[in-house]
Design an enzyme around this catalytic site. Sequence first.
Site, PDB file in Angstrom:
ATOM      1  CG  HIS A   9      45.153  45.225  44.711  1.00  0.00           C
ATOM      2  ND1 HIS A   9      43.876  45.622  45.012  1.00  0.00           N
ATOM      3  CD2 HIS A   9      45.110  44.745  43.442  1.00  0.00           C
ATOM      4  CE1 HIS A   9      43.089  45.413  43.972  1.00  0.00           C
ATOM      5  NE2 HIS A   9      43.810  44.877  42.998  1.00  0.00           N
ATOM      6  N   GLY A  10      45.018  45.119  48.532  1.00  0.00           N
ATOM      7  CA  GLY A  10      43.802  45.344  49.292  1.00  0.00           C
ATOM      8  C   GLY A  10      42.700  45.920  48.423  1.00  0.00           C
ATOM      9  CG  ASN A  15      38.680  45.883  44.090  1.00  0.00           C
ATOM     10  OD1 ASN A  15      39.777  45.889  44.644  1.00  0.00           O
ATOM     11  ND2 ASN A  15      38.518  45.401  42.869  1.00  0.00           N
ATOM     12  NE  ARG A  58      43.943  47.583  41.044  1.00  0.00           N
ATOM     13  CZ  ARG A  58      44.067  47.983  39.795  1.00  0.00           C
ATOM     14  NH1 ARG A  58      44.412  49.241  39.531  1.00  0.00           N
ATOM     15  NH2 ARG A  58      43.851  47.140  38.794  1.00  0.00           N
ATOM     16  CD  GLU A  85      43.353  42.436  37.397  1.00  0.00           C
ATOM     17  OE1 GLU A  85      43.898  41.465  36.818  1.00  0.00           O
ATOM     18  OE2 GLU A  85      42.636  42.299  38.397  1.00  0.00           O
ATOM     19  CG  MET A  87      44.377  47.041  29.578  1.00  0.00           C
ATOM     20  SD  MET A  87      42.964  47.686  28.708  1.00  0.00           S
ATOM     21  CE  MET A  87      43.540  47.527  27.039  1.00  0.00           C
ATOM     22  CE1 TYR A  88      37.831  41.874  33.006  1.00  0.00           C
ATOM     23  CE2 TYR A  88      39.295  42.841  34.626  1.00  0.00           C
ATOM     24  CZ  TYR A  88      38.518  41.788  34.193  1.00  0.00           C
ATOM     25  OH  TYR A  88      38.426  40.647  34.946  1.00  0.00           O
ATOM     26  CE  LYS A  96      34.317  43.849  38.590  1.00  0.00           C
ATOM     27  NZ  LYS A  96      35.079  43.205  39.660  1.00  0.00           N
ATOM     28  NE  ARG A 113      35.802  34.755  38.254  1.00  0.00           N
ATOM     29  CZ  ARG A 113      36.743  35.077  39.117  1.00  0.00           C
ATOM     30  NH1 ARG A 113      37.989  34.743  38.875  1.00  0.00           N
ATOM     31  NH2 ARG A 113      36.455  35.737  40.203  1.00  0.00           N
ATOM     32  CG  HIS A 155      46.900  43.775  39.948  1.00  0.00           C
ATOM     33  ND1 HIS A 155      46.321  44.935  40.396  1.00  0.00           N
ATOM     34  CD2 HIS A 155      48.196  44.090  39.688  1.00  0.00           C
ATOM     35  CE1 HIS A 155      47.218  45.906  40.400  1.00  0.00           C
ATOM     36  NE2 HIS A 155      48.362  45.411  39.972  1.00  0.00           N
ATOM     37  N   GLY A 156      44.309  40.320  40.998  1.00  0.00           N
ATOM     38  CA  GLY A 156      43.537  39.091  40.906  1.00  0.00           C
ATOM     39  C   GLY A 156      43.884  38.232  39.710  1.00  0.00           C
TER      40      GLY A 156
END
Length: 201
Positions: A9-10, A15, A58, A85, A87-88, A96, A113, A155-156
């Site tokens: 997504h953009g 972000n 998004r 995405e 889930m954080y 961040k 990562r 998503h990323g």
Amino acid sequence: MGRLVLLRHGESQWNLENRFTGWVDVPLSQRGMQEAKNAGDKLRGFTFDRAFTSVLVRANETLRIVLEAIGQTTIPIEKDKALNERMYGELQGLNKAETAKKYGDEQVKIWRRSFDVRPPGGESLKDTAERVLPYYARHIKPYVLKGETILIAAHGNSLRALVMELERLSREQVLELNIPTGAPLLYEFDQNGNVVSHRYL
């Protein structure tokens, strides 16, 4: 020959604000809308048979903008949380840089990562892959094998999990993989479903 375009997504509003987003439903920023339009421009030569996306706004908005730009708004679209995405957990909504000050740069890098280390209350990339890859195998790959041209807006981290599988990346290699927002990534397959080429458009 099947073709698969992966599109992160953009840029979203979070972000832009450098926050962990995860499953929080955050809209695209103005820049993100423009990135989606630019992706549409790059995809004008494609005729998609169908599209897949997560349930998050998004990714949905990015897909809508792209399909409008290329005049293909009537193709079948399947939305599923399997493509969401990562889930954080407790990090969702946190800045961040502030999180790095609190927990240390190295710990935050490991959460972001590493392959199988979960942030507090969240998912690892391994967890994300365990929902993305079975969904891809059941719902998307059969169309690729039929020779269709497919678009996935996601998503990323859900896309990192899929790229890891498609490119046979090791756990170490995937740690350094970053998929930019709004940049279409094209995979071409032979009749057996093997990747024969991949490139950003």
